[in-house]
Design a protein around this motif. Structure first.
Motif, PDB file in Angstrom:
ATOM      1  N   HIS A 201       0.831  -1.208   0.000  1.00 56.38           N
ATOM      2  CA  HIS A 201       0.000   0.000   0.000  1.00 56.38           C
ATOM      3  C   HIS A 201       0.862   1.253   0.000  1.00 56.38           C
ATOM      4  CE1 HIS A 201      -3.158   2.831   0.919  1.00 56.38           C
ATOM      5  NE2 HIS A 201      -2.548   3.197   2.035  1.00 56.38           N
ATOM      6  N   ASP A 202       0.486   2.240  -0.803  1.00 53.40           N
ATOM      7  CA  ASP A 202       1.157   3.539  -0.857  1.00 53.40           C
ATOM      8  C   ASP A 202       0.273   4.572  -0.167  1.00 53.40           C
ATOM      9  OD1 ASP A 202       2.290   6.031  -1.556  1.00 53.40           O
ATOM     10  OD2 ASP A 202       3.123   5.210  -3.403  1.00 53.40           O
ATOM     11  N   GLU A 203       0.788   5.182   0.896  1.00 56.58           N
ATOM     12  CA  GLU A 203       0.004   6.154   1.660  1.00 56.58           C
ATOM     13  C   GLU A 203      -0.380   7.385   0.836  1.00 56.58           C
ATOM     14  OE1 GLU A 203      -1.453   6.308   4.486  1.00 56.58           O
ATOM     15  OE2 GLU A 203      -0.864   4.346   5.227  1.00 56.58           O
ATOM     16  N   ARG A 204       0.303   7.581  -0.288  1.00 56.70           N
ATOM     17  CA  ARG A 204       0.025   8.763  -1.112  1.00 56.70           C
ATOM     18  C   ARG A 204      -1.157   8.551  -2.052  1.00 56.70           C
ATOM     19  NH1 ARG A 204       6.029   9.341  -3.426  1.00 56.70           N
ATOM     20  NH2 ARG A 204       5.628   7.096  -3.570  1.00 56.70           N
ATOM     21  N   SER A 205      -1.854   7.435  -1.918  1.00 59.03           N
ATOM     22  CA  SER A 205      -3.022   7.177  -2.765  1.00 59.03           C
ATOM     23  C   SER A 205      -3.996   8.341  -2.689  1.00 59.03           C
ATOM     24  CB  SER A 205      -3.720   5.891  -2.319  1.00 59.03           C
ATOM     25  OG  SER A 205      -4.939   5.722  -3.020  1.00 59.03           O
ATOM     26  N   ARG A 206      -4.493   8.769  -3.857  1.00 59.27           N
ATOM     27  CA  ARG A 206      -5.379   9.935  -3.917  1.00 59.27           C
ATOM     28  C   ARG A 206      -6.854   9.557  -3.785  1.00 59.27           C
ATOM     29  NH1 ARG A 206      -1.740  11.407  -8.229  1.00 59.27           N
ATOM     30  NH2 ARG A 206      -0.401  13.133  -7.583  1.00 59.27           N
ATOM     31  N   MET A 207      -7.140   8.278  -3.738  1.00 63.51           N
ATOM     32  CA  MET A 207      -8.542   7.863  -3.713  1.00 63.51           C
ATOM     33  C   MET A 207      -9.143   8.089  -2.327  1.00 63.51           C
ATOM     34  SD  MET A 207     -10.202   4.192  -4.608  1.00 63.51           S
ATOM     35  CE  MET A 207     -11.943   3.902  -4.360  1.00 63.51           C
ATOM     36  N   SER A 208     -10.303   8.733  -2.290  1.00 60.03           N
ATOM     37  CA  SER A 208     -11.055   8.921  -1.066  1.00 60.03           C
ATOM     38  C   SER A 208     -12.165   7.883  -1.025  1.00 60.03           C
ATOM     39  CB  SER A 208     -11.662  10.328  -1.011  1.00 60.03           C
ATOM     40  OG  SER A 208     -12.677  10.395  -0.030  1.00 60.03           O
ATOM     41  N   TYR A 209     -12.111   6.996  -0.028  1.00 62.05           N
ATOM     42  CA  TYR A 209     -13.119   5.930   0.021  1.00 62.05           C
ATOM     43  C   TYR A 209     -14.513   6.487   0.231  1.00 62.05           C
ATOM     44  CZ  TYR A 209     -10.393   1.697  -0.435  1.00 62.05           C
ATOM     45  OH  TYR A 209      -9.639   0.681  -0.949  1.00 62.05           O
ATOM     46  N   LEU A 210     -14.649   7.627   0.919  1.00 62.98           N
ATOM     47  CA  LEU A 210     -15.976   8.192   1.142  1.00 62.98           C
ATOM     48  C   LEU A 210     -16.490   8.875  -0.122  1.00 62.98           C
ATOM     49  CD1 LEU A 210     -18.243   8.601   3.142  1.00 62.98           C
ATOM     50  CD2 LEU A 210     -17.140  10.714   3.885  1.00 62.98           C
ATOM     51  N   LYS A 211     -15.743   9.881  -0.585  1.00 63.88           N
ATOM     52  CA  LYS A 211     -16.170  10.654  -1.751  1.00 63.88           C
ATOM     53  C   LYS A 211     -16.175   9.804  -3.026  1.00 63.88           C
ATOM     54  CE  LYS A 211     -14.855  14.647  -4.578  1.00 63.88           C
ATOM     55  NZ  LYS A 211     -13.852  15.726  -4.764  1.00 63.88           N
ATOM     56  N   ASP A 212     -15.023   9.180  -3.315  1.00 68.43           N
ATOM     57  CA  ASP A 212     -14.920   8.404  -4.552  1.00 68.43           C
ATOM     58  C   ASP A 212     -15.725   7.112  -4.469  1.00 68.43           C
ATOM     59  OD1 ASP A 212     -13.176  10.246  -5.840  1.00 68.43           O
ATOM     60  OD2 ASP A 212     -11.516   9.479  -4.648  1.00 68.43           O
ATOM     61  N   GLY A 213     -15.834   6.545  -3.233  1.00 66.57           N
ATOM     62  CA  GLY A 213     -16.633   5.340  -3.068  1.00 66.57           C
ATOM     63  C   GLY A 213     -18.098   5.590  -3.385  1.00 66.57           C
ATOM     64  N   MET A 214     -18.626   6.727  -2.920  1.00 61.81           N
ATOM     65  CA  MET A 214     -20.014   7.069  -3.226  1.00 61.81           C
ATOM     66  C   MET A 214     -20.207   7.278  -4.723  1.00 61.81           C
ATOM     67  SD  MET A 214     -21.687   6.837  -0.485  1.00 61.81           S
ATOM     68  CE  MET A 214     -23.233   7.588  -1.022  1.00 61.81           C
ATOM     69  N   LYS A 215     -19.213   7.896  -5.363  1.00 62.01           N
ATOM     70  CA  LYS A 215     -19.295   8.107  -6.807  1.00 62.01           C
ATOM     71  C   LYS A 215     -19.287   6.768  -7.539  1.00 62.01           C
ATOM     72  CE  LYS A 215     -19.248  10.388 -10.703  1.00 62.01           C
ATOM     73  NZ  LYS A 215     -20.474  11.084 -11.161  1.00 62.01           N
ATOM     74  N   MET A 216     -18.471   5.830  -7.075  1.00 62.11           N
ATOM     75  CA  MET A 216     -18.410   4.527  -7.729  1.00 62.11           C
ATOM     76  C   MET A 216     -19.718   3.761  -7.563  1.00 62.11           C
ATOM     77  SD  MET A 216     -14.528   3.035  -7.394  1.00 62.11           S
ATOM     78  CE  MET A 216     -14.258   3.373  -5.665  1.00 62.11           C
TER      79      MET A 216
END
Length: 273
Positions: free
Chosen positions: A210-225
């Motif tokens: 895992h890379d801590e610099r991941s830009r994905m937001s599980y809340l925001k992007d998860g809802m979009k997905m």
């Protein structure tokens, strides 16, 4: 020059901090493994000097190419844009953080050599292969999202979101022409399309850090997905995929795609080629 055996597509947005290290690792791996490979970096409208760094590296590596998107369009658009212009017999994409070491591509290629049309890396099939684990909250959200994805989309895979997937080129040319989701939710769609087309899909465990610099937001992007999964299901129920597939069938009933017209690859000046 004959077309390569392998094409590696790397989507990149504002990756100036790590694209150089990624290119060094990828190019070193290609050399050490003896792969007949090309690399296509897709710049998704970066505001930093990601593209310029890649162009500098192109001076030393003739099979490294840069593709520039028309603005910031999303990871799904970037992957599609790269894979549809890739020339390899096997085409794959990997994230710029190389969370899955490039050497793990051998596992994807082995799956395709064994008969798969699509090979997808999995972080969850063998957790002992995870070298750096995600924080617990990301593991929780990731597992929840994957469960919902499997349920809503009817996908029987342990990990739909791993950014490490490979395809036989003819399959990729069909699948990605049918893709409509252009941001984070594209992974379930391409797997949904591949299953609809009855392509053979093999899930293989890969080493992952895992890379801590991941830009994905599980809340925001998860809802979009989740919203995008609803779009995929609606498109399927409305017959849009079936209509698009029918339009791609030739006179024998085979689903085929024309050879791509390469338009967006940035070429080096002639004196540097």
């Amino acid at each position: 020059m004959s077309h390569p055996m392998l094409s590696i597509v790397i989507p990149a947005y504002n990756e100036s901090a790590r694209i150089e290290a990624a290119l060094e690792r990828v190019m070193t791996c290609i050399d050490e493994q003896g792969w007949d490979a090309e690399v296509l970096v897709v710049d998704d409208g970066s505001k930093d000097d990601t593209g310029e760094i890649v162009q500098h590296w192109m001076e030393s590596f003739p099979r490294l190419h840069l593709i520039r998107n028309p603005g910031n369009r999303g990871k799904g658009f970037s992957v599609r844009n790269g894979l549809l212009q890739a020339a390899g017999d096997i085409v794959m994409f990997t994230d710029a953080d190389l969370s899955a070491p490039m050497e793990e591509a051998n596992r994807l290629m082995a799956a395709i050599a064994a008969g798969a049309d699509v090979a997808i890396g999995s972080r969850w099939m063998d957790r002992q292969r995870q070298t750096i684990h995600q924080p617990l909250y990301r593991q929780f959200f990731g597992r929840c999202f994957n469960f919902i994805t499997r349920t809503v989309m009817g996908l029987p895979f342990k990990d739909t979101q791993c950014g490490f997937k490979a395809f036989r080129r003819p399959a990729a040319q069909v699948i990605f022409r049918l893709q409509s989701i252009e941001r984070w939710g594209f992974d379930p769609e391409i797997l949904f399309i591949a299953r609809k087309l009855k392509y053979s899909i093999m899930e293989v465990p890969v080493t992952w850090g895992h890379d801590e610099r991941s830009r994905m937001s599980y809340l925001k992007d998860g809802m979009k997905m989740l919203e995008e999964m609803g779009v995929i299901r609606y498109n399927s129920l409305a017959g849009r995929y079936d209509a698009a597939i029918a339009a791609m069938k030739d006179t024998s009933g085979m689903v085929t795609a024309p050879e791509p017209a390469v338009k967006n690859v940035v070429k080096l000046p002639s004196h540097l080629q």
